[in-house]
Design an enzyme around this catalytic site. Structure first.
Site, PDB file in Angstrom:
ATOM      1  N   ILE A   1      36.061  32.189  26.987  1.00 34.24           N
ATOM      2  CA  ILE A   1      36.867  33.013  27.561  1.00 34.24           C
ATOM      3  C   ILE A   1      36.515  34.438  27.466  1.00 34.24           C
ATOM      4  O   ILE A   1      36.490  35.151  26.412  1.00 34.24           O
ATOM      5  CB  ILE A   1      38.435  32.734  27.273  1.00 34.24           C
ATOM      6  CG1 ILE A   1      38.583  31.213  27.531  1.00 34.24           C
ATOM      7  CG2 ILE A   1      39.310  33.550  27.728  1.00 34.24           C
ATOM      8  CD1 ILE A   1      38.456  30.732  28.728  1.00 34.24           C
TER       9      ILE A   1
ATOM     10  N   ASN B   1      38.308  32.348  44.438  1.00 35.65           N
ATOM     11  CA  ASN B   1      37.601  32.651  45.477  1.00 35.65           C
ATOM     12  C   ASN B   1      37.065  34.061  45.748  1.00 35.65           C
ATOM     13  O   ASN B   1      36.228  34.476  46.266  1.00 35.65           O
ATOM     14  CB  ASN B   1      38.464  32.154  46.846  1.00 35.65           C
ATOM     15  CG  ASN B   1      38.379  30.649  47.071  1.00 35.65           C
ATOM     16  OD1 ASN B   1      37.604  30.144  46.241  1.00 35.65           O
ATOM     17  ND2 ASN B   1      39.183  30.025  47.708  1.00 35.65           N
TER      18      ASN B   1
ATOM     19  N   TYR C   1      45.348  17.191  39.586  1.00 32.10           N
ATOM     20  CA  TYR C   1      45.283  18.572  39.879  1.00 32.10           C
ATOM     21  C   TYR C   1      46.515  19.109  40.119  1.00 32.10           C
ATOM     22  O   TYR C   1      47.184  20.427  39.991  1.00 32.10           O
ATOM     23  CB  TYR C   1      44.171  19.131  41.093  1.00 32.10           C
ATOM     24  CG  TYR C   1      44.831  18.817  42.481  1.00 32.10           C
ATOM     25  CD1 TYR C   1      45.443  19.642  42.975  1.00 32.10           C
ATOM     26  CD2 TYR C   1      44.409  17.449  42.908  1.00 32.10           C
ATOM     27  CE1 TYR C   1      45.784  19.437  44.397  1.00 32.10           C
ATOM     28  CE2 TYR C   1      44.577  17.206  44.029  1.00 32.10           C
ATOM     29  CZ  TYR C   1      45.518  18.028  44.959  1.00 32.10           C
ATOM     30  OH  TYR C   1      45.692  17.904  46.237  1.00 32.10           O
TER      31      TYR C   1
ATOM     32  N   GLY D   1       5.382  46.349  32.286  1.00 29.49           N
ATOM     33  CA  GLY D   1       4.291  45.960  31.484  1.00 29.49           C
ATOM     34  C   GLY D   1       4.798  45.307  30.262  1.00 29.49           C
ATOM     35  O   GLY D   1       6.020  44.881  29.944  1.00 29.49           O
TER      36      GLY D   1
ATOM     37  N   GLU E   1      31.925  31.722  36.999  1.00 28.83           N
ATOM     38  CA  GLU E   1      32.841  31.646  38.347  1.00 28.83           C
ATOM     39  C   GLU E   1      32.291  30.688  39.250  1.00 28.83           C
ATOM     40  O   GLU E   1      32.075  31.002  40.707  1.00 28.83           O
ATOM     41  CB  GLU E   1      33.286  32.885  38.643  1.00 28.83           C
ATOM     42  CG  GLU E   1      34.029  33.792  37.571  1.00 28.83           C
ATOM     43  CD  GLU E   1      34.644  34.900  38.405  1.00 28.83           C
ATOM     44  OE1 GLU E   1      35.045  35.024  39.496  1.00 28.83           O
ATOM     45  OE2 GLU E   1      35.036  35.772  37.574  1.00 28.83           O
TER      46      GLU E   1
ATOM     47  N   SER F   1      32.442  23.004  35.744  1.00 25.70           N
ATOM     48  CA  SER F   1      32.541  22.804  37.236  1.00 25.70           C
ATOM     49  C   SER F   1      33.537  22.076  37.605  1.00 25.70           C
ATOM     50  O   SER F   1      34.494  22.295  38.818  1.00 25.70           O
ATOM     51  CB  SER F   1      31.110  22.135  37.704  1.00 25.70           C
ATOM     52  OG  SER F   1      29.876  22.926  37.328  1.00 25.70           O
TER      53      SER F   1
HETATM   54  C1  LIG Z   1      29.474  34.245  29.544  1.00 19.14           C
HETATM   55  C2  LIG Z   1      30.268  32.894  30.069  1.00 19.14           C
HETATM   56  C3  LIG Z   1      31.476  33.568  30.375  1.00 19.14           C
HETATM   57  C4  LIG Z   1      32.548  32.887  31.024  1.00 19.14           C
HETATM   58  N1  LIG Z   1      33.695  33.294  31.286  1.00 19.14           N
HETATM   59  C5  LIG Z   1      34.873  32.431  31.760  1.00 19.14           C
HETATM   60  C6  LIG Z   1      36.194  33.024  31.960  1.00 19.14           C
HETATM   61  O1  LIG Z   1      36.627  34.034  31.561  1.00 19.14           O
HETATM   62  N2  LIG Z   1      37.122  31.853  31.883  1.00 19.14           N
HETATM   63  C7  LIG Z   1      36.938  30.658  32.107  1.00 19.14           C
HETATM   64  O2  LIG Z   1      37.698  29.855  32.442  1.00 19.14           O
HETATM   65  N3  LIG Z   1      35.363  30.178  32.112  1.00 19.14           N
HETATM   66  C8  LIG Z   1      34.441  31.065  31.976  1.00 19.14           C
HETATM   67  N4  LIG Z   1      33.194  30.589  31.690  1.00 19.14           N
HETATM   68  C9  LIG Z   1      33.033  29.391  31.916  1.00 19.14           C
HETATM   69  C10 LIG Z   1      31.954  29.015  33.256  1.00 19.14           C
HETATM   70  O3  LIG Z   1      32.976  29.147  34.340  1.00 19.14           O
HETATM   71  C11 LIG Z   1      31.610  27.543  33.172  1.00 19.14           C
HETATM   72  O4  LIG Z   1      30.393  27.640  32.180  1.00 19.14           O
HETATM   73  C12 LIG Z   1      30.823  27.082  34.740  1.00 19.14           C
HETATM   74  O5  LIG Z   1      31.926  27.079  35.450  1.00 19.14           O
HETATM   75  C13 LIG Z   1      30.013  26.018  34.512  1.00 19.14           C
HETATM   76  O6  LIG Z   1      30.719  24.884  33.794  1.00 19.14           O
HETATM   77  P1  LIG Z   1      29.977  24.114  32.576  1.00 19.14           P
HETATM   78  O7  LIG Z   1      29.357  25.516  31.343  1.00 19.14           O
HETATM   79  O8  LIG Z   1      30.693  23.141  31.977  1.00 19.14           O
HETATM   80  O9  LIG Z   1      28.632  23.465  33.031  1.00 19.14           O
HETATM   81  P2  LIG Z   1      28.617  22.147  34.172  1.00 19.14           P
HETATM   82  O10 LIG Z   1      29.786  22.035  34.848  1.00 19.14           O
HETATM   83  O11 LIG Z   1      28.491  21.046  32.988  1.00 19.14           O
HETATM   84  O12 LIG Z   1      27.443  22.150  34.817  1.00 19.14           O
HETATM   85  C14 LIG Z   1      25.996  21.829  34.356  1.00 19.14           C
HETATM   86  C15 LIG Z   1      25.005  21.705  35.444  1.00 19.14           C
HETATM   87  O13 LIG Z   1      25.536  20.614  36.272  1.00 19.14           O
HETATM   88  C16 LIG Z   1      25.497  21.202  37.462  1.00 19.14           C
HETATM   89  N5  LIG Z   1      26.797  20.506  38.552  1.00 19.14           N
HETATM   90  C17 LIG Z   1      28.088  20.195  37.818  1.00 19.14           C
HETATM   91  N6  LIG Z   1      28.675  19.666  38.839  1.00 19.14           N
HETATM   92  C18 LIG Z   1      27.892  19.431  39.910  1.00 19.14           C
HETATM   93  C19 LIG Z   1      27.897  18.824  41.141  1.00 19.14           C
HETATM   94  N7  LIG Z   1      29.039  18.205  41.693  1.00 19.14           N
HETATM   95  N8  LIG Z   1      26.955  19.046  42.091  1.00 19.14           N
HETATM   96  C20 LIG Z   1      25.687  19.258  41.609  1.00 19.14           C
HETATM   97  N9  LIG Z   1      25.519  20.127  40.570  1.00 19.14           N
HETATM   98  C21 LIG Z   1      26.722  19.972  39.625  1.00 19.14           C
HETATM   99  C22 LIG Z   1      26.089  22.468  37.459  1.00 19.14           C
HETATM  100  O14 LIG Z   1      25.674  23.354  38.641  1.00 19.14           O
HETATM  101  C23 LIG Z   1      25.224  23.111  36.252  1.00 19.14           C
HETATM  102  O15 LIG Z   1      24.030  23.417  36.682  1.00 19.14           O
HETATM  103  C24 LIG Z   1      31.985  31.385  31.242  1.00 19.14           C
HETATM  104  C25 LIG Z   1      31.076  31.121  30.891  1.00 19.14           C
HETATM  105  C26 LIG Z   1      29.989  31.758  30.284  1.00 19.14           C
HETATM  106  C27 LIG Z   1      28.779  31.338  29.793  1.00 19.14           C
END
Ligand SMILES: Cc1cc2nc3c(=O)[nH]c(=O)nc-3n(C[C@H](O)[C@H](O)[C@H](O)COP(=O)(O)OP(=O)(O)OC[C@H]3O[C@@H](n4cnc5c(N)ncnc54)[C@H](O)[C@@H]3O)c2cc1C
Length: 392
Positions: free
Chosen positions: A170, A253, A191, A352, A376, A145
């Site tokens: 990825i 976006n 950033y 069912g 995303e 995130s």
């Molecule tokens: C099948 C799959 C395909 C993917 N494909 C790609 C890809 O092609 N390219 C790529 O770059 N990434 C990809 N991703 C990564 C994906 O975008 C991330 O898993 C996603 O952004 C969440 O990040 P995280 O898993 O680190 O969860 P975290 O960021 O650790 O989040 C864990 C929980 O905390 C919550 N949280 C975190 N921050 C906050 C906040 N500020 N306020 C409230 N709640 C919060 C989240 O909503 C979530 O419920 C993929 C992931 C999966 C599972």
């Protein structure tokens, strides 16, 4: 008196869901293709956790891998809305195929069209439209995130940049020839150090790591990427050094509208199965669709799907019109992923016991739906975007 003659938009498109002839051709053509050529493969691809290469080749032949790429570069010169229709139609049958095509068009091609130099476009657009799959590598173990907390390093040298780090999750990694990789050229700059690079499969120091064993969209490959002193040329930078955050924000976006389309297609597919099954299955001497309790559940699901379609199409049409769409895109992703989970769950209930086994298609759609609330930008992140706009 109001001048009805000037109100042409209303008569040309009575509803957001009204399609032009061209849009209808695109949607129907892809849905027929999905029904005929993908449906027979869905279960096997899910079990093997692999998309068939022949199917990927067919997707290129169908001209859905470079939808917005100009015809001169081998694409179809279509719109973003066309991509949404294609992703919806594919995901109705298999959301794993939907996401392969979605990442290709709404993230990778999109980023190249917007940020690529003439040389980069010449090198990659014909390949992406005709034979090469693309992947988009932003996430890392410590940055999901909080995507801009990434630590993959890009060190400038006289002959290019040396990339070192690990990317996680990825999509398309196993199939891709081109990877848009985000790394920082200056960790102290936060950033403002983030930079996007075009990295080709086979580059020295670049390997595809472990493939994830997933709950849903199992046929879509999701892998780790390892960058170990991977040297890329100076002209591999997409956009400008330090401007990768803009590349990421702007593509994601738009990309989330594509995920909205994936979830819309999934929900529609689950509803289609539920309608068909409840008209066939008999209990108490009647088709279960004849019971009002079931009818009301189907009616509510259909209303959810229609509301999702309006949100997704609206966001996509705003994007094509060059109008602001940030809030609409976040809303469409948030809502569509909830609807997909809800409708797929209902479909399992209405099947069912048959809903709980792999011999019927809804068990897979239920598993596939979960990803919509995660990638995303998780649902919480969509809520954050919407709230920011509301309170600005
Ligand atoms: C099948 C799959 C395909 C993917 N494909 C790609 C890809 O092609 N390219 C790529 O770059 N990434 C990809 N991703 C990564 C994906 O975008 C991330 O898993 C996603 O952004 C969440 O990040 P995280 O898993 O680190 O969860 P975290 O960021 O650790 O989040 C864990 C929980 O905390 C919550 N949280 C975190 N921050 C906050 C906040 N500020 N306020 C409230 N709640 C919060 C989240 O909503 C979530 O419920 C993929 C992931 C999966 C599972």
């Amino acid at each position: 008196m109001c001048d009805v003659g000037s109100n042409t938009a209303v008569t040309e498109r009575p509803a957001l869901t009204t399609l032009s002839d061209e849009e209808r051709l695109v949607r129907d053509g892809v849905y027929e293709f999905a029904d005929r050529e993908i449906r027979p493969l869905v279960r096997q691809m899910d079990e093997n956790a692999k998309i068939s290469r022949q199917l990927i080749d067919r997707l290129f032949e169908l001209n859905v891998m470079g939808i917005e790429i100009p015809e001169a570069d081998g694409g179809t010169g279509g719109t973003f809305f066309h991509s949404v229709l294609v992703v919806e139609a594919l995901s109705r049958v298999d959301p794993s195929v939907g996401v392969l095509v979605d990442v290709q068009n709404t993230l990778v091609v999109n980023a190249l069209l917007r940020w690529g130099t003439d040389a980069q476009r010449r090198a990659w657009l014909p390949r992406l439209s005709q034979r090469s799959v693309g992947a988009y590598a932003l996430s890392e173990a410590g940055s999901g995130s909080d995507a801009f907390a990434l630590t993959t390093r890009a060190e400038a040298r006289a002959d290019g940049y040396v990339l070192t780090g690990r990317k996680l999750w990825i999509t398309n990694a196993n199939e891709a020839d081109l990877f848009v990789v985000f790394a920082t050229v200056n960790p102290e700059a936060g950033y403002r150090g983030i930079t996007a690079f075009l990295v080709e499969r086979g580059a020295a120091g670049f390997t595809i790591g472990t493939k994830e064993d997933k709950l849903g969209i199992r046929a879509s490959s999701t892998c780790e990427l390892l960058l170990d002193n991977c040297l890329v040329a100076m002209d591999a930078v997409l956009g400008e050094p330090g401007k990768g955050y803009k590349v990421a924000i702007e593509t994601l976006n738009e990309g989330r509208i594509g995920i909205g389309a994936q979830m819309l297609g999934l929900a529609q597919g689950a509803l289609d199965h539920a309608i068909r099954y409840t008209k066939e299955r008999k209990q108490f001497g009647h088709e279960i669709a004849s019971f009002q309790g079931v009818q009301f559940q189907l009616a509510r699901a259909a209303t959810d799907v229609e509301a999702t379609r309006l949100l997704v199409y609206n966001a996509a049409r705003l994007r094509d019109a060059g109008a602001p769409f940030l809030q609409e895109a976040a809303m469409c992703k948030l809502f569509s992923s909830e609807v997909a989970e809800r409708v797929a769950s209902l479909a399992v209930n209405l099947f069912g016991g048959n809903g709980f086994v792999k011999d019927y298609p809804v068990e897979k759609l239920y598993r596939d739906a979960k990803i919509g609330q995660i990638y995303e930008g998780t649902s919480n992140l969509q809520l954050q975007t919407i709230a920011k706009q509301l309170l600005a």
